[in-house]
Design a protein around this motif. Structure first.
Motif, PDB file in Angstrom:
ATOM      1  N   ILE A 111       0.820  -1.219   0.000  1.00 25.66           N
ATOM      2  CA  ILE A 111       0.000   0.000   0.000  1.00 25.66           C
ATOM      3  C   ILE A 111       0.855   1.269   0.000  1.00 25.66           C
ATOM      4  O   ILE A 111       0.371   2.334  -0.354  1.00 25.66           O
ATOM      5  N   THR A 112       2.116   1.159   0.396  1.00 23.14           N
ATOM      6  CA  THR A 112       3.024   2.320   0.337  1.00 23.14           C
ATOM      7  C   THR A 112       3.827   2.340  -0.961  1.00 23.14           C
ATOM      8  O   THR A 112       4.784   3.100  -1.083  1.00 23.14           O
ATOM      9  N   GLU A 113       3.462   1.441  -1.890  1.00 19.71           N
ATOM     10  CA  GLU A 113       4.027   1.393  -3.240  1.00 19.71           C
ATOM     11  C   GLU A 113       5.504   1.022  -3.276  1.00 19.71           C
ATOM     12  O   GLU A 113       6.185   1.287  -4.277  1.00 19.71           O
ATOM     13  N   GLN A 114       6.014   0.403  -2.232  1.00 17.87           N
ATOM     14  CA  GLN A 114       7.392  -0.073  -2.258  1.00 17.87           C
ATOM     15  C   GLN A 114       7.542  -1.251  -3.218  1.00 17.87           C
ATOM     16  O   GLN A 114       8.587  -1.406  -3.856  1.00 17.87           O
ATOM     17  N   VAL A 115       6.497  -2.076  -3.311  1.00 20.30           N
ATOM     18  CA  VAL A 115       6.533  -3.207  -4.238  1.00 20.30           C
ATOM     19  C   VAL A 115       6.569  -2.702  -5.673  1.00 20.30           C
ATOM     20  O   VAL A 115       7.327  -3.216  -6.513  1.00 20.30           O
ATOM     21  N   ASP A 116       5.764  -1.685  -5.967  1.00 29.43           N
ATOM     22  CA  ASP A 116       5.776  -1.098  -7.313  1.00 29.43           C
ATOM     23  C   ASP A 116       7.144  -0.512  -7.648  1.00 29.43           C
ATOM     24  O   ASP A 116       7.596  -0.581  -8.800  1.00 29.43           O
ATOM     25  N   ALA A 117       7.801   0.063  -6.657  1.00 28.50           N
ATOM     26  CA  ALA A 117       9.129   0.633  -6.884  1.00 28.50           C
ATOM     27  C   ALA A 117      10.131  -0.449  -7.291  1.00 28.50           C
ATOM     28  O   ALA A 117      10.983  -0.225  -8.164  1.00 28.50           O
ATOM     29  N   LEU A 118      10.033  -1.626  -6.671  1.00 31.63           N
ATOM     30  CA  LEU A 118      10.914  -2.729  -7.048  1.00 31.63           C
ATOM     31  C   LEU A 118      10.659  -3.166  -8.484  1.00 31.63           C
ATOM     32  O   LEU A 118      11.591  -3.453  -9.236  1.00 31.63           O
ATOM     33  N   GLU A 119       9.382  -3.224  -8.860  1.00 28.82           N
ATOM     34  CA  GLU A 119       9.047  -3.622 -10.222  1.00 28.82           C
ATOM     35  C   GLU A 119       9.573  -2.610 -11.234  1.00 28.82           C
ATOM     36  O   GLU A 119      10.058  -2.974 -12.317  1.00 28.82           O
ATOM     37  N   VAL A 120       9.489  -1.325 -10.902  1.00 28.66           N
ATOM     38  CA  VAL A 120       9.998  -0.288 -11.794  1.00 28.66           C
ATOM     39  C   VAL A 120      11.502  -0.443 -12.012  1.00 28.66           C
ATOM     40  O   VAL A 120      12.022  -0.193 -13.104  1.00 28.66           O
ATOM     41  N   MET A 121      12.207  -0.897 -10.973  1.00 32.00           N
ATOM     42  CA  MET A 121      13.654  -1.092 -11.078  1.00 32.00           C
ATOM     43  C   MET A 121      14.016  -2.397 -11.796  1.00 32.00           C
ATOM     44  O   MET A 121      15.192  -2.739 -11.910  1.00 32.00           O
ATOM     45  N   GLY A 122      13.003  -3.114 -12.276  1.00 32.91           N
ATOM     46  CA  GLY A 122      13.255  -4.342 -13.008  1.00 32.91           C
ATOM     47  C   GLY A 122      13.458  -5.561 -12.140  1.00 32.91           C
ATOM     48  O   GLY A 122      13.980  -6.580 -12.615  1.00 32.91           O
ATOM     49  N   ILE A 123      13.076  -5.476 -10.870  1.00 37.70           N
ATOM     50  CA  ILE A 123      13.228  -6.593  -9.930  1.00 37.70           C
ATOM     51  C   ILE A 123      11.900  -7.331  -9.817  1.00 37.70           C
ATOM     52  O   ILE A 123      10.834  -6.709  -9.701  1.00 37.70           O
ATOM     53  N   ASN A 124      11.965  -8.651  -9.871  1.00 31.37           N
ATOM     54  CA  ASN A 124      10.762  -9.457  -9.635  1.00 31.37           C
ATOM     55  C   ASN A 124      10.458  -9.391  -8.144  1.00 31.37           C
ATOM     56  O   ASN A 124      11.070 -10.086  -7.339  1.00 31.37           O
ATOM     57  N   SER A 125       9.512  -8.536  -7.773  1.00 34.31           N
ATOM     58  CA  SER A 125       9.247  -8.281  -6.357  1.00 34.31           C
ATOM     59  C   SER A 125       8.794  -9.538  -5.624  1.00 34.31           C
ATOM     60  O   SER A 125       9.137  -9.740  -4.455  1.00 34.31           O
ATOM     61  N   ALA A 126       8.024 -10.396  -6.283  1.00 29.79           N
ATOM     62  CA  ALA A 126       7.547 -11.621  -5.634  1.00 29.79           C
ATOM     63  C   ALA A 126       8.719 -12.521  -5.258  1.00 29.79           C
ATOM     64  O   ALA A 126       8.803 -13.037  -4.143  1.00 29.79           O
ATOM     65  N   SER A 127       9.638 -12.695  -6.213  1.00 29.95           N
ATOM     66  CA  SER A 127      10.795 -13.544  -5.945  1.00 29.95           C
ATOM     67  C   SER A 127      11.712 -12.907  -4.905  1.00 29.95           C
ATOM     68  O   SER A 127      12.201 -13.584  -3.991  1.00 29.95           O
ATOM     69  N   TYR A 128      11.947 -11.612  -5.016  1.00 26.38           N
ATOM     70  CA  TYR A 128      12.875 -10.924  -4.117  1.00 26.38           C
ATOM     71  C   TYR A 128      12.346 -10.862  -2.686  1.00 26.38           C
ATOM     72  O   TYR A 128      13.107 -11.031  -1.723  1.00 26.38           O
ATOM     73  N   LEU A 129      11.050 -10.645  -2.527  1.00 26.71           N
ATOM     74  CA  LEU A 129      10.483 -10.472  -1.191  1.00 26.71           C
ATOM     75  C   LEU A 129       9.982 -11.765  -0.571  1.00 26.71           C
ATOM     76  O   LEU A 129      10.099 -11.971   0.637  1.00 26.71           O
ATOM     77  N   VAL A 130       9.407 -12.634  -1.401  1.00 24.18           N
ATOM     78  CA  VAL A 130       8.683 -13.789  -0.855  1.00 24.18           C
ATOM     79  C   VAL A 130       9.526 -15.057  -0.817  1.00 24.18           C
ATOM     80  O   VAL A 130       9.500 -15.796   0.176  1.00 24.18           O
ATOM     81  N   LEU A 131      10.276 -15.330  -1.877  1.00 21.26           N
ATOM     82  CA  LEU A 131      11.048 -16.579  -1.933  1.00 21.26           C
ATOM     83  C   LEU A 131      11.977 -16.756  -0.731  1.00 21.26           C
ATOM     84  O   LEU A 131      12.025 -17.853  -0.149  1.00 21.26           O
ATOM     85  N   PRO A 132      12.722 -15.717  -0.288  1.00 21.09           N
ATOM     86  CA  PRO A 132      13.557 -15.893   0.911  1.00 21.09           C
ATOM     87  C   PRO A 132      12.741 -16.234   2.165  1.00 21.09           C
ATOM     88  O   PRO A 132      13.218 -16.985   3.023  1.00 21.09           O
ATOM     89  N   LYS A 133      11.535 -15.695   2.269  1.00 19.22           N
ATOM     90  CA  LYS A 133      10.690 -15.998   3.428  1.00 19.22           C
ATOM     91  C   LYS A 133      10.291 -17.476   3.434  1.00 19.22           C
ATOM     92  O   LYS A 133      10.311 -18.142   4.478  1.00 19.22           O
ATOM     93  N   VAL A 134       9.916 -17.983   2.261  1.00 21.14           N
ATOM     94  CA  VAL A 134       9.502 -19.389   2.164  1.00 21.14           C
ATOM     95  C   VAL A 134      10.676 -20.321   2.467  1.00 21.14           C
ATOM     96  O   VAL A 134      10.554 -21.273   3.240  1.00 21.14           O
ATOM     97  N   VAL A 135      11.831 -20.036   1.865  1.00 27.64           N
ATOM     98  CA  VAL A 135      13.012 -20.885   2.093  1.00 27.64           C
ATOM     99  C   VAL A 135      13.447 -20.826   3.555  1.00 27.64           C
ATOM    100  O   VAL A 135      13.766 -21.858   4.170  1.00 27.64           O
ATOM    101  N   ALA A 136      13.452 -19.633   4.126  1.00 27.41           N
ATOM    102  CA  ALA A 136      13.857 -19.481   5.527  1.00 27.41           C
ATOM    103  C   ALA A 136      12.917 -20.237   6.453  1.00 27.41           C
ATOM    104  O   ALA A 136      13.363 -20.905   7.403  1.00 27.41           O
ATOM    105  N   ALA A 137      11.627 -20.160   6.193  1.00 27.39           N
ATOM    106  CA  ALA A 137      10.658 -20.876   7.035  1.00 27.39           C
ATOM    107  C   ALA A 137      10.879 -22.380   6.953  1.00 27.39           C
ATOM    108  O   ALA A 137      10.847 -23.081   7.976  1.00 27.39           O
ATOM    109  N   ILE A 138      11.114 -22.882   5.745  1.00 27.93           N
ATOM    110  CA  ILE A 138      11.349 -24.319   5.576  1.00 27.93           C
ATOM    111  C   ILE A 138      12.608 -24.759   6.317  1.00 27.93           C
ATOM    112  O   ILE A 138      12.677 -25.879   6.841  1.00 27.93           O
ATOM    113  N   LEU A 139      13.601 -23.894   6.401  1.00 27.13           N
ATOM    114  CA  LEU A 139      14.849 -24.244   7.077  1.00 27.13           C
ATOM    115  C   LEU A 139      14.735 -24.185   8.598  1.00 27.13           C
ATOM    116  O   LEU A 139      15.276 -25.054   9.307  1.00 27.13           O
ATOM    117  N   VAL A 140      14.041 -23.183   9.128  1.00 27.93           N
ATOM    118  CA  VAL A 140      14.052 -22.972  10.582  1.00 27.93           C
ATOM    119  C   VAL A 140      12.902 -23.665  11.313  1.00 27.93           C
ATOM    120  O   VAL A 140      13.032 -23.967  12.497  1.00 27.93           O
TER     121      VAL A 140
END
Length: 243
Positions: A111-140
């Motif tokens: 809602i603060t448009e930080q995700v949109d800012a990542l997309e504008v910079m050419g970063i896959n926001s879903a992969s950058y923000l979410v994938l580490p959370k999923v992997v970390a949860a599976i590990l810990v």
């Protein structure tokens, strides 16, 4: 509901497209592992210790037959802890703590448009923000479940011996009686599945938040509710398939 499930599957697929470099993902995963794992140790320790203590006292209350050895109390605490209480109750507690945190954090970024800012910079926001959370949860999560197993059995030992329900030797005899190593493997498999469900569902709810602060709260609530339901369904399916 089918529409939401299809959207969830597409969201999960997006995590593996246009991924960041392994170095960046590793650093992000370590940071998320600290947030998810280290910061959850205290609540897991408190909950698991008292669950073991309560289980021991309640089993002792029901086993009042003179023909049943008191070591059965330790046996019951061990079986209930490993098969169900440690992986499932710990995951439900973490769904409330970790799930709401993930959904709230991603919702606020959305809602603060930080995700949109990542997309504008050419970063896959879903992969950058979410994938580490999923992997970390599976590990810990498996580590937290192992800690919960140990502390729950320890809590039962302290409650049983300090209350005089059974002697230390009787409790130790009970937890060593007819031990099946596969039960540990089963509990760890459950913890990995629950970790994936909690992290992915909470991320999905937070990532697609729109509106304002009220919607962020609603997304956090929905994340916890959906995660708990998924855990209970997954618990039954895994028990039916693997036991």
């Amino acid at each position: 509901m089918l529409q939401s499930f299809g959207k969830y599957l597409l969201f999960m697929q997006s995590l593996f497209t246009r991924k960041e470099s392994a170095k960046i993902l590793f650093g992000r995963t370590v940071d998320e592992a600290i947030l998810i794992g280290i910061n959850s140790i205290f609540i897991v320790a408190i909950v698991s210790t008292f669950i073991g203590a309560v289980t021991c006292v309640q089993v002792a209350y029901n086993l009042n037959n003179a023909f049943i050895p008191r070591s059965t109390i330790g046996f019951m605490v061990r079986e209930m802890t490993i098969l169900e209480l440690a992986p499932t109750i710990t995951s439900i507690v973490l769904a409330g703590k970790v799930g709401s945190s993930i959904a709230g954090g991603l919702g606020t970024m959305q809602i603060t448009e930080q995700v949109d800012a990542l997309e504008v910079m050419g970063i896959n926001s879903a992969s950058y923000l979410v994938l580490p959370k999923v992997v970390a949860a599976i590990l810990v999560f498996p580590m937290l479940v192992i800690l919960a197993m140990f502390l729950s059995i320890l809590g039962g030992y302290l409650a049983g011996t300090l209350s005089g329900e059974l002697t230390p030797q009787e409790y130790i005899t009970g937890i060593r009686d007819q031990f099946i190593p596969y039960n540990i493997t089963f509990a760890l498999i459950k913890s990995v599945v629950f970790a994936f469900l909690i992290s992915s569902i909470s991320s999905f709810r937070g990532y697609y938040t729109s509106g304002g602060a009220l919607e962020v709260g609603a997304a956090s609530t929905a994340a916890v509710t959906n995660s708990v339901i998924a855990i209970l369904i997954g618990d039954f399916v895994l028990a039916y398939i693997l036991l």
